[in-house]
Structure formats: C-alpha cells, structure tokens
Design an enzyme around this catalytic site. Sequence first.
Site, PDB file in Angstrom:
ATOM      1  N   ASP A   1       0.845  -1.193   0.000  1.00 25.99           N
ATOM      2  CA  ASP A   1       0.000   0.000   0.000  1.00 25.99           C
ATOM      3  C   ASP A   1       0.879   1.240   0.000  1.00 25.99           C
ATOM      4  OD1 ASP A   1      -2.305   1.488  -0.052  1.00 25.99           O
ATOM      5  OD2 ASP A   1      -2.810   1.169   2.036  1.00 25.99           O
TER       6      ASP A   1
ATOM      7  N   ASP B   1       1.447   6.538   5.940  1.00 22.38           N
ATOM      8  CA  ASP B   1       0.101   7.100   6.028  1.00 22.38           C
ATOM      9  C   ASP B   1      -0.043   7.816   7.356  1.00 22.38           C
ATOM     10  OD1 ASP B   1      -0.506   5.945   3.612  1.00 22.38           O
ATOM     11  OD2 ASP B   1      -2.169   4.724   4.350  1.00 22.38           O
TER      12      ASP B   1
ATOM     13  N   ARG C   1       1.880  10.987  -4.789  1.00 24.19           N
ATOM     14  CA  ARG C   1       1.646  11.172  -3.356  1.00 24.19           C
ATOM     15  C   ARG C   1       2.933  11.443  -2.578  1.00 24.19           C
ATOM     16  NH1 ARG C   1      -3.229   7.026  -1.513  1.00 24.19           N
ATOM     17  NH2 ARG C   1      -4.678   7.588  -3.182  1.00 24.19           N
TER      18      ARG C   1
END
Length: 344
Positions: A166, A170, A222
Amino acid sequence: MLAYQIELGAANRRSLADCRVGFDKDAIGGKFGAITNITTSEDDPVNPKPGTLRYGVIQEKPLWIIFAKDMVIKLKNELIMNSFKTIDGRRAKVEIAYGPCITVQGVSHVLIHGISIHDCNPGKDGLVRDSPTHVGGCRGSDGDAIAIFASSNVWIDHCFLERCTDGLIDVVHASTEITISNNYFFQHDKVMLLGHNDKFTADKVMKVTIVFNRFGAGCIERMPRVRFGYAHVANNKYEEWLMYAVGGSANPTIFSEGNYFKASNIPFAKQVTKREARGAWKDWKWRSSKDVFVNGAHFVQSGWGNCSPYYSRTQSFSVAHGLIVPALTSSTAGPLQCVASKAC
C-alpha cells in the site's frame, strides 16, 4: 539536513531526541527511559519474547530501543507501537521487510530512526499484543510501511522506504504534530498519504512537516497527497515523479518551500501539483516559495493570504533555497552510515 553530533555510547544516544524540528518538536520518544537491546529477529505477535523488537515496543514504560547486530525482521503480523518509544537503528543494518510492518495507533511520542522498511505485505486477521497486559484482535493491516492513526508527536527520520503493498507512510484519523525528515523514498507508487478520506473532517487538526527527504527513482505519486490538514513541505529533493509530486483534495493547505523538483521525461508528468476536486479549488492555499524547477517541472499555486506554518520558536528552522537541496540530501537521506568512535 539535520546535523547529528552524537557519540553512540549508550549514555548519549538519547540526545538524538533533541535534534527534531517542525511540528513534532515536542516528541521525546523514549528519551527518559532505559536503553534496551534487540538481540534476535524472531517474532511472536501474541507472546513476544524479551530481546525481540515486538517485546520492546509494547512495553508501558519509556524505552530507547537499539540493535545488537544487523538483522532482517520478518514480522508475522503488524507491529503495534506503544507510547514513548524510540526505535534507533544506528550502528546496525536493520530491515523490517517481507511481512506486515509498523502501526502507530492511538499513541504519542514515537521516534523511528535509521532503519529500512520495504516489501511490506498486508497483515492478517488474528490476535496481536499491544501491551504487556492486552492482546486484541486485528482485522489485518493494509501493507503500509508505517501507518499512523490517531497519534501525535511522531518523528520518522533517516529511514529507507520502498516497494510496499500500500503506502510507505500514512498519517490519518486526526493524527497531528508529525515530522517526516531525512528519509529516502524509492521505487513506489503511492508514497505518502496525509488524511483518511474526503469526508473525515477531523483531519483538519493535522499538522505535518516533511523536510530534507529524497524522493528517488520510481516514485509515482503522493509525495505527499493531503486532505483537510496542513503540510509544510520543505527542502526535499524530487528526482522524478511519474504522475505528480504534491497533490490533495478536501481543501488542505500546502506550503512548498525550498524544494528541488526535477520532472521526468514523461511529457504529461511535468506538473508538480494535482488537485482532486470536482468543484472550485482556486481558494485552496497551495503556495510555492524558493522552489527550484528542472526539466519542465512547474507548480500551480492557488489561494490567498498567509500560508506560513506558524511554528513556535522551538519548532521553527531555517529553510534553504531549493538550489542547495541536492547537496543537503544526496548523501544524508536514509539511514546514516555510523562508525565507532565518530559522531553520528
């Protein structure tokens, strides 16, 4: 670049905590705790043994965790951190890889320094111990290198991160006072997500400093992607991006200051910024100052009014012009090469 003048004797390791900058300036990790040595790469998610990394990070008391030797730790399920912990990988080559990786959830004062985290896979449903007295059921992690949920005062520094299922980092569910510095990100699609989703307005409290990092070859997007909160993105080197570098949705504030943006040769990937917005976005505060743009890179600014991070006196730091960034980051991003009897 953060300059560490720290001799790595046990008595002096904790002075690393005094080098933090940005929004996590108050983070102390395990500074006031004992030093504990990790001697084995073994892992048991339910009944961890002394000498293992999991046994150290779940303790209630503050701890400064170091490693007795080089090791590759393949976790059997996600590693759930407790508060007031430092993972200090200096003087050893430490990798967490090929299994689930690190979860920082509902805690504070966590420092992760000088380790490599790569090839992380999703966790599985099952029991995982998160303290000496509690074992809980986990639904399975997503395969992030480091997932930060509902936590504060977290510093991720001088780590190497690549190729996870992933994201690499985060920061979600109203986490705040986070600094991500001096890391080397490499060969990954969705590098860094700040903010849970476009409806989770609690992320408005989020404040993140992203500074002195190197975004290397094979990074796609990102770096970061932001929702609702505030991100100060300063003195980072972007060697390429294959979609975009800095993006977001849900009206975040992003201040890009003194970065070095080098676009790839892909014609449609020259713009640094990308906004996910069905409606108007021109009032979103996205600003660029002292940035350098190479090979057609360009930043689309928006909004008006002051965009500065409003650091306290102790949180603030000098931001160099983007021209200096390659020299600041090229040899120092990622784990430091420490040797005996020399400062590190």
